[in-house]
Design an enzyme around this catalytic site. Structure first.
Site, PDB file in Angstrom:
ATOM      1  N   CYS A  94       0.797  -1.223   0.000  1.00 16.29           N
ATOM      2  CA  CYS A  94       0.000   0.000   0.000  1.00 16.29           C
ATOM      3  C   CYS A  94       0.832   1.278   0.000  1.00 16.29           C
ATOM      4  CB  CYS A  94      -0.959   0.004   1.191  1.00 16.29           C
ATOM      5  SG  CYS A  94      -0.152   0.027   2.818  1.00 16.29           S
ATOM      6  N   HIS A 152      -2.178   0.824   7.079  1.00 17.71           N
ATOM      7  CA  HIS A 152      -2.656   0.841   5.690  1.00 17.71           C
ATOM      8  C   HIS A 152      -2.878   2.275   5.232  1.00 17.71           C
ATOM      9  CE1 HIS A 152      -4.234  -0.912   2.062  1.00 17.71           C
ATOM     10  NE2 HIS A 152      -5.362  -0.226   2.175  1.00 17.71           N
ATOM     11  N   HIS A 164      -6.021   1.901  -3.689  1.00 16.16           N
ATOM     12  CA  HIS A 164      -4.992   1.402  -2.769  1.00 16.16           C
ATOM     13  C   HIS A 164      -4.586   0.002  -3.203  1.00 16.16           C
ATOM     14  CE1 HIS A 164      -8.278  -0.693  -0.104  1.00 16.16           C
ATOM     15  NE2 HIS A 164      -8.731  -0.492  -1.317  1.00 16.16           N
TER      16      HIS A 164
END
Length: 208
Positions: A94, A152, A164
């Site tokens: 990510c 994240h 993402h």
């Protein structure tokens, strides 16, 4: 006297002919310019295939997909598998995805990890989701708590959608680079904060 009248008559005919020719030429020029203006307008306002594609995904009008460079970047990486620590088309995580996106689209080399992107001095953090703009970072962790490490990160696109690279499987049944609905209960539960970074070479970031 007849000679004078004949000369005057010829003069009137010549002037009239020249005048009509000039008017015709001017009319043709005006028509040609109008045609050029029409073509330029059509080219300026034409909808590209990538605008149609991502307009449908985001649920907005194709003409409102304005940052073509952003969506071309996303399209290039879409469906790349997720891999912790990955930095290639064989697998990407990510934070490298967001770092790479900011570098290629906005000309800003941001930090490598989600936590460092969150902690950076130039990250203007906020909680109000109504203030989100295209290009804002979205930070998450397992508890949605600012007191726990950020695990994240994604990039907001508009109309409640964000892009993402995630280990979570999307609608396609695959993990990796995908566009998700930020308003889904799962992401709302994990949401910690948004962060706005400087966009050094961004051309168009407006969205709803």
């Amino acid at each position: 006297m007849n000679i004078l009248l004949k000369t005057l008559f010829l003069f009137i005919i010549i002037v009239g002919t020249i005048s009509c020719g000039g008017a015709k030429k001017a009319k043709l020029e005006a028509l040609a310019q109008a045609r050029r203006d029409s073509i330029a307008f059509a080219q300026k306002n034409q909808v590209l295939p990538i605008q149609k594609k991502y307009g449908a995904i985001l649920g907005i009008a194709p003409k409102d997909v304005k940052n073509i460079a952003l969506f071309e970047f996303i399209d290039e990486w879409m469906n790349t598998p997720y891999r912790m620590g990955g930095e290639t088309k064989q697998g990407i995580d990510c934070s490298f995805f967001s770092q790479y996106l900011f570098h290629d689209v906005y000309g800003n080399l941001i930090e490598r990890t989600a936590q460092k992107q969150y902690d950076a001095k130039d990250t203007d953090k906020f909680l109000g989701q109504e203030f989100l703009k295209q290009g804002d970072l979205l930070f998450f962790n397992e508890k949605g708590s600012e007191h726990r490490p950020i695990t994240h990160v994604g990039v907001y696109l508009g109309n409640d959608k964000f892009v993402h690279s995630t280990a979570r499987r999307g609608n396609s049944g695959r993990n990796g680079v995908q566009i998700s609905n930020f308003k889904k209960r799962h992401w709302q539960k994990l949401f910690v904060a948004a962060g706005r970074k400087p966009k050094l070479t961004n051309k168009t970031t407006d969205t709803n």
